[in-house]
Design an enzyme around this catalytic site. Structure first.
Site, PDB file in Angstrom:
ATOM      1  N   GLN A 193      24.629  29.928  13.791  1.00 22.36           N
ATOM      2  CA  GLN A 193      24.047  28.613  14.069  1.00 22.36           C
ATOM      3  C   GLN A 193      22.709  28.779  14.813  1.00 22.36           C
ATOM      4  O   GLN A 193      22.014  29.729  14.541  1.00 22.36           O
ATOM      5  CB  GLN A 193      25.012  27.687  14.810  1.00 22.36           C
ATOM      6  CG  GLN A 193      26.215  27.286  13.960  1.00 22.36           C
ATOM      7  CD  GLN A 193      27.232  28.420  13.827  1.00 22.36           C
ATOM      8  OE1 GLN A 193      27.654  29.018  14.806  1.00 22.36           O
ATOM      9  NE2 GLN A 193      27.629  28.715  12.616  1.00 22.36           N
ATOM     10  N   HIS A 250      24.821  33.277   5.858  1.00 20.51           N
ATOM     11  CA  HIS A 250      23.590  34.046   5.652  1.00 20.51           C
ATOM     12  C   HIS A 250      23.498  34.329   4.172  1.00 20.51           C
ATOM     13  O   HIS A 250      24.475  34.780   3.585  1.00 20.51           O
ATOM     14  CB  HIS A 250      23.665  35.449   6.257  1.00 20.51           C
ATOM     15  CG  HIS A 250      23.828  35.498   7.732  1.00 20.51           C
ATOM     16  ND1 HIS A 250      22.894  35.017   8.586  1.00 20.51           N
ATOM     17  CD2 HIS A 250      24.815  36.013   8.490  1.00 20.51           C
ATOM     18  CE1 HIS A 250      23.303  35.233   9.826  1.00 20.51           C
ATOM     19  NE2 HIS A 250      24.474  35.829   9.797  1.00 20.51           N
TER      20      HIS A 250
HETATM   21  P1  IMP Z   1      30.932  22.918  12.900  1.00 21.20           P
HETATM   22  O1  IMP Z   1      30.241  24.143  13.377  1.00 21.20           O
HETATM   23  O2  IMP Z   1      31.604  23.077  11.571  1.00 21.20           O
HETATM   24  O3  IMP Z   1      31.834  22.329  13.943  1.00 21.20           O
HETATM   25  O4  IMP Z   1      29.798  21.802  12.642  1.00 21.20           O
HETATM   26  C1  IMP Z   1      29.060  21.215  13.715  1.00 21.20           C
HETATM   27  C2  IMP Z   1      27.596  21.005  13.309  1.00 21.20           C
HETATM   28  O5  IMP Z   1      26.954  22.265  13.171  1.00 21.20           O
HETATM   29  C3  IMP Z   1      27.409  20.288  11.965  1.00 21.20           C
HETATM   30  O6  IMP Z   1      26.266  19.476  12.049  1.00 21.20           O
HETATM   31  C4  IMP Z   1      27.165  21.442  10.992  1.00 21.20           C
HETATM   32  O7  IMP Z   1      26.438  21.028   9.856  1.00 21.20           O
HETATM   33  C5  IMP Z   1      26.356  22.375  11.876  1.00 21.20           C
HETATM   34  N1  IMP Z   1      26.447  23.787  11.464  1.00 21.20           N
HETATM   35  C6  IMP Z   1      27.474  24.633  11.655  1.00 21.20           C
HETATM   36  N2  IMP Z   1      27.173  25.848  11.175  1.00 21.20           N
HETATM   37  C7  IMP Z   1      25.928  25.778  10.684  1.00 21.20           C
HETATM   38  C8  IMP Z   1      25.052  26.742  10.087  1.00 21.20           C
HETATM   39  O8  IMP Z   1      25.345  27.922   9.927  1.00 21.20           O
HETATM   40  N3  IMP Z   1      23.834  26.264   9.715  1.00 21.20           N
HETATM   41  C9  IMP Z   1      23.453  24.980   9.915  1.00 21.20           C
HETATM   42  N4  IMP Z   1      24.229  24.068  10.479  1.00 21.20           N
HETATM   43  C10 IMP Z   1      25.454  24.458  10.868  1.00 21.20           C
END
Ligand code: IMP
Length: 429
Positions: A223, A41
Site C-alpha cells: 500500500q 505488484h
Molecule cells: P483493504 O486494505 O482491503 O482493507 O482496503 C482499504 C483501502 O486500501 C481501500 O481503499 C483499498 O482500495 C486500498 N488498498 C488496499 N491495498 C491497496 C493496494 O495495494 N493499492 C492501492 N490501494 C489499495
C-alpha cells in the site's frame, strides 16, 4: 548501505517493484513487512508479466531471500496458489521464509470484511474484500491467529473457539449470515500446517543477523503513505502501517539500522477505493491516464481513479517517512501532453495551504492550485540517462524534485525492468 526501505508515496500502485528492480541482484533479502494479499505488484521480467499479491517481488530475483515478516497478514490459500503459479512457470520459490509471528487471515475475516462493507453503504471504505481489516482488528484485540499457532492443534482450536464465540453472534444476529463452525476453520488452517512448516522461522532474528553480516536488505512496503492507518486519509485507509516506521515494527529491526528510505511516486497519481482525492480527473484527461497507464487494479481489476501529480502529498510523504530519495515512475505515460498540470498547493475554503490538512473535512474541501509545465512529444521509453530525456521533460522532473522536497534518484520510463534512468544509486550516498 545495507538497509533500504521502499514505500509508496501516494495511494498505492506506484510501481514499487521498480525500486527493487534498480537494486536487482545486489539485494540479499526482500522483506514484506505490512499488508497482505490486498497488495498487487506487477513485475515484468524478460517480457513476462507476473502479478504478485502476497509474495515479495524478490521472489523473482535468483539468489535473493524473500521474507514475509511479522507485520504481514497471510491468507494461506492465496500464498500457496501464488507459489504454485510461479513454480509452474519455472520460478524457484524455495528460499521463501515466513515469520512465525505473522497473523493468519481466517475465512471469517473475509466474510466480515465483505458484510461490514455492505452494511456501511455509502460510507463504505471500498476495501479489497480480502479480510485485511478484520484480521488486523483481531491482532490488536489480541484474539488473532498467528502462524506459529498452526503447529499446536489444541491451542489453535482454543483460539478459534474464542474468536468465533463473539463473531458468530455478530454474523448471525447483526448480519443475518450463517454461523461458522470451529471445525471447518480448524480443518482449513491445519490443512496448510505441514506445507508451511519448513518456511517458518524467527524472521526478525534472521534479518538482524543478516544486517550484522553487512548484507543488503530491502523492506518493501505494501500500500502507501496515504493509506497508512495513522498517517493516511483515515478512515479511507488500509489497516496496517504502510509508512517507513512500519518497516521496523513489521519486521523486528531497530530504526537505527535503516540507512535509506525511498518513496515511490508516479508522475501523476491514482487511487482505488473511496475517499477524497483533490486532483482527481473526471474527464477525458483522466481516461487518457487510465488507458495509457494501464490503471486497473492488480488485485481487484477495479479501474483506478486518476489525477495530476500532487506535490502537497509528495511533501507530506517526504516528511512522515523521512524520505532520502524518490523514485518517479511512469514518466512515459505523460508523453504527448501539451501542458502538464501539477498541484502545488490547496485552496481550502479560500485559504491557500501548502501542507496536508489534518482533518477529514478540510481535505475533502481541498481544491488543487495548479502550476502548468510544458509537455513533450518524443518517445522517451528508450532513454537510459537523464540527458537522453527531452529538455522539457528534464525540466519537469527537476521542478517536481524541487516542489516535492526530495531528490528524484530514479525515473521509470516504461514497464520493463530495464526501462529506467538512474541518477543516484540507491545503495550509495
Ligand atoms: P483493504 O486494505 O482491503 O482493507 O482496503 C482499504 C483501502 O486500501 C481501500 O481503499 C483499498 O482500495 C486500498 N488498498 C488496499 N491495498 C491497496 C493496494 O495495494 N493499492 C492501492 N490501494 C489499495
Amino acid at each position: 548501505m545495507p538497509a533500504v526501505v521502499v514505500i509508496g508515496a501516494q495511494w498505492g500502485d506506484e510501481g514499487k517493484g521498480k525500486a527493487t528492480d534498480v537494486l536487482g541482484s545486489r539485494v540479499d533479502y526482500v522483506v514484506k513487512f505490512n499488508g497482505g494479499n490486498n497488495a498487487g505488484h506487477t513485475v515484468v521480467v524478460d517480457g513476462e508479466k507476473y502479478a504478485l499479491h502476497l509474495l515479495p517481488s524478490g521472489i523473482l530475483t535468483p539468489g535473493c531471500t524473500p521474507i514475509i515478516a511479522n507485520g504481514v497478514v497471510i491468507d494461506l490459500g492465496v500464498l500457496f496458489e501464488e507459489i504454485d503459479a510461479l513454480e509452474a512457470r519455472g520460478v524457484d520459490t524455495s528460499a521463501l521464509l515466513v515469520s512465525s509471528a505473522a497473523h493468519v487471515i481466517a475465512p471469517y475475516h473475509r466474510t466480515i470484511d465483505n458484510v461490514t462493507e455492505r452494511f456501511l453503504g455509502k460510507r463504505k471504505i471500498g476495501t479489497t474484500g480480502r479480510g485485511i481489516g478484520p484480521t488486523y482488528a483481531d491482532k490488536i484485540s489480541r484474539v488473532g491467529i498467528r502462524v506459529a499457532d498452526l503447529f499446536d492443534e489444541t491451542l489453535l482450536r482454543e483460539k478459534i473457539e474464542g474468536a468465533l464465540d463473539q463473531k458468530n453472534h455478530l454474523l448471525v444476529k447483526v448480519y443475518n449470515r450463517r454461523a461458522i463452525t470451529v471445525d471447518e476453520v480448524v480443518e482449513e488452517l491445519l490443512g496448510y500446517a505441514e506445507r508451511i512448516k519448513p518456511m517458518v522461522t524467527d524472521t526478525a532474528h534472521v534479518l538482524n543477523e543478516a544486517l550484522d553480516r553487512g548484507e543488503t536488505l530491502v523492506f518493501e512496503g505494501g500500500q502507501a503513505t496515504m493509506l497508512d492507518i495513522d498517517h493516511g486519509t483515515y478512515p479511507f485507509v488500509t489497516s496496517s502501517s504502510a509508512t517507513a516506521g512500519g518497516a521496523c515494527t513489521g519486521s523486528g529491526i531497530g530504526p537505527t539500522r535503516i540507512d535509506r528510505v525511498v518513496g515511490v511516486a508516479k508522475a501523476y497519481i491514482t487511487r482505488v477505493g473511496e475517499g477524497p482525492m483533490p486532483t482527481e480527473l473526471f474527464d477525458g484527461e483522466g481516461e487518457r491516464l487510465r488507458t495509457i497507464g494501464g490503471e486497473f487494479g492488480t488485485t481487484t481489476g477495479r479501474p483506478r481513479r486518476c489525477g495530476w501529480y500532487d506535490a502537497v502529498i509528495a511533501r507530506y510523504a517526504s516528511r512522515v517517512n523521512g524520505l532520502t530519495d524518490l523514485v518517479l515512475t511512469k514518466l512515459d505515460v505523460l508523453t504527448g501532453l501539451e501542458k502538464i498540470p501539477v498541484c502545488v498547493a490547496y485552496d481550502i475554503e479560500g485559504v491557500r495551504c501548502q501542507d496536508m490538512p489534518v482533518d477529514q473535512h478540510a481535505f475533502g474541501a481541498a481544491v488543487p492550485v495548479y502550476e502548468e509545465f510544458e509537455g513533450w512529444d518524443e518517445d522517451i521509453s528508450g532513454a537510459r540517462s537523464f540527458e537522453d530525456l527531452p529538455k522539457v521533460a528534464q525540466r519537469y522532473v527537476r521542478s517536481l524534485e524541487e516542489i516535492s522536497g526530495c531528490r528524484i534518484s530514479t525515473i521509470g520510463v516504461g514497464p520493463g525492468r530495464e526501462a529506467l534512468i538512474v541518477r543516484h544509486d540507491l545503495l550509495s550516498n
